[in-house]
Design an enzyme around this catalytic site. Structure first.
Site, PDB file in Angstrom:
ATOM      1  CE1 TYR A   1      41.618  66.105  65.897  1.00 39.17           C
ATOM      2  CE2 TYR A   1      40.838  64.250  64.593  1.00 39.17           C
ATOM      3  CZ  TYR A   1      41.878  64.960  65.179  1.00 39.17           C
ATOM      4  OH  TYR A   1      43.153  64.512  65.033  1.00 39.17           O
TER       5      TYR A   1
ATOM      6  CE  LYS B   1      33.105  48.319  37.080  1.00 41.89           C
ATOM      7  NZ  LYS B   1      32.191  48.869  36.052  1.00 41.89           N
TER       8      LYS B   1
HETATM    9  C1  PLP Z   1      30.963  48.158  36.040  1.00 40.47           C
HETATM   10  C2  PLP Z   1      30.354  47.688  34.784  1.00 40.47           C
HETATM   11  C3  PLP Z   1      29.539  46.543  34.767  1.00 40.47           C
HETATM   12  C4  PLP Z   1      29.052  45.870  36.028  1.00 40.47           C
HETATM   13  O1  PLP Z   1      28.046  46.661  36.565  1.00 40.47           O
HETATM   14  P1  PLP Z   1      27.226  46.261  37.891  1.00 40.47           P
HETATM   15  O2  PLP Z   1      26.217  47.327  38.019  1.00 40.47           O
HETATM   16  O3  PLP Z   1      28.226  46.283  38.995  1.00 40.47           O
HETATM   17  O4  PLP Z   1      26.657  44.907  37.669  1.00 40.47           O
HETATM   18  C5  PLP Z   1      29.133  46.055  33.541  1.00 40.47           C
HETATM   19  N1  PLP Z   1      29.455  46.688  32.391  1.00 40.47           N
HETATM   20  C6  PLP Z   1      30.208  47.817  32.379  1.00 40.47           C
HETATM   21  C7  PLP Z   1      30.520  48.467  31.085  1.00 40.47           C
HETATM   22  C8  PLP Z   1      30.672  48.357  33.569  1.00 40.47           C
HETATM   23  O5  PLP Z   1      31.400  49.486  33.552  1.00 40.47           O
END
Ligand code: PLP
Length: 343
Positions: free
Chosen positions: A242, A33
């Site tokens: 700044y 994702k």
């Molecule tokens: C993002 C996510 C993962 C992966 O999680 P990590 O901690 O990055 O391994 C797995 N399952 C769901 C539902 C997620 O939202």
């Protein structure tokens, strides 16, 4: 050529996936994702598919489309947000598997694309996403008939190994899914490390693939090199940046680098984080600007033409510490202006 270079080690991502796949009781999927945590869904997806990953997870259908276009037919692509209004053509045309989160989504799916496979996402206590237990029980007959590809849930505290929440969610997940015959998944990276009883048929590592905590044996994946545009000598009593937040106590050699908070170098790291010239740590001094940062390079023997913000000495979680953040946020904030180099 003054843009910074972000080196992304695809071989190490694959090696991390292989290690987590071997650790898993069943098989490991891959969570890609948010553009594979900022590292490029296309490049990362293709490499992981070559390495043997068969199940991919994205947050929304649009990401699923991008991934399908990169991978072609074959691997399964699950969508965490389920089946939302407007997703139907993407789900059909790009063969995505929505992880259904509610009775409304289930109904919407059956009405719009009932011959498309589904998965079910259950909420086992995190109260973020997924069907409530009672909702699931009420729909169980319909769900069973639809023959879901996967039934999953997500742990809220998996990075804290002794948190009793983990076992509560595990027991709850076991109880609810006890008599359904389908593949099951509960563990992300943290859950894999909790032990085999959390693994079920498939695990869903994300951050562990990309070199982040809590998977401490992961191989480092990203290196970030920032070019120096200018070097000047600042005398005792003079200020940098700044709002004059840094004042020289003695004569200091200051390098100005071509990246800033617009590139994901958070402003709260001002006067805190380090960059590296070979083995030599060099402090960020003064406020981080949108496109520029000042760095004390007095300790470098020669004038550096670039410095490393991320490398094997300072990985994403080390840098995150200076921003009171986590490796996930460092990765997903990495700017679009970096020249991404895949190695
Ligand atoms: C993002 C996510 C993962 C992966 O999680 P990590 O901690 O990055 O391994 C797995 N399952 C769901 C539902 C997620 O939202």
């Amino acid at each position: 050529m003054s843009s910074a270079e972000l080196y992304i080690n695809l071989a190490n991502i694959c090696s991390n996936w292989n290690a987590l796949n071997r650790l898993s009781n069943g098989s490991a999927g891959a969570v890609v994702k948010a553009n594979a945590y900022g590292l490029g869904i296309k490049e990362v997806g293709i490499s992981l598919a070559k390495a043997g990953a068969r199940d991919f997870f994205v947050a929304v259908a649009e990401e699923g489309m991008q991934l399908r276009q990169a991978l072609g037919q074959g691997p399964k692509i699950y969508v965490f947000s389920g089946h939302m209004t407007g997703d139907t053509p993407l789900i059909k045309n790009f063969d995505l598997i929505p992880l259904i989160n509610s009775a409304e989504q289930l109904l919407f799916h059956v009405e719009n694309s009932s011959n498309q496979m589904i998965g079910i996402q259950l909420d086992t206590g995190m109260n973020r996403l997924g069907m409530e237990c009672a909702e699931y029980e009420a729909l169980k007959d319909i769900i069973t008939q639809l023959n879901p590809e996967l039934i999953m849930s997500h742990l809220a505290c998996a990075d804290e190994t002794s948190n009793p929440m983990n076992e509560r969610q595990l027991n709850y997940f076991n109880e609810i899914t006890n008599n359904i015959n389908c593949r099951k998944s509960l563990a992300a990276t943290g859950g894999i490390l909790l032990g085999k009883q959390y693994h079920f048929d498939m695990t869903r590592p994300g951050i562990g693939l990309y070199g982040g905590k809590p998977y401490s044996s992961s191989k480092n994946v990203v290196k970030l090199k920032l070019p120096v545009i200018q070097i000047r000598t600042v005398l005792a009593g003079e200020t940098v940046g700044y709002s004059n937040t840094w004042t020289a106590k003695k004569t200091t050699k200051v390098a100005t680098l071509n990246s800033g908070y617009a590139d994901g170098i958070f402003r709260c790291m001002s006067n805190k984080a380090m960059l590296y010239y070979n083995e030599i740590p060099c402090s960020i001094i003064g406020r981080i600007s949108m496109d520029l940062i000042g760095v004390d390079v007095s300790n470098c023997k020669e004038d550096p033409d670039s410095l490393w913000l991320l490398n094997d000495k300072q990985e994403i979680d080390d840098l995150a510490y200076d921003a009171n953040s986590i490796g996930y946020e460092i990765l997903t904030a990495l700017g679009n202006r970096y020249n991404r180099i895949y190695i």
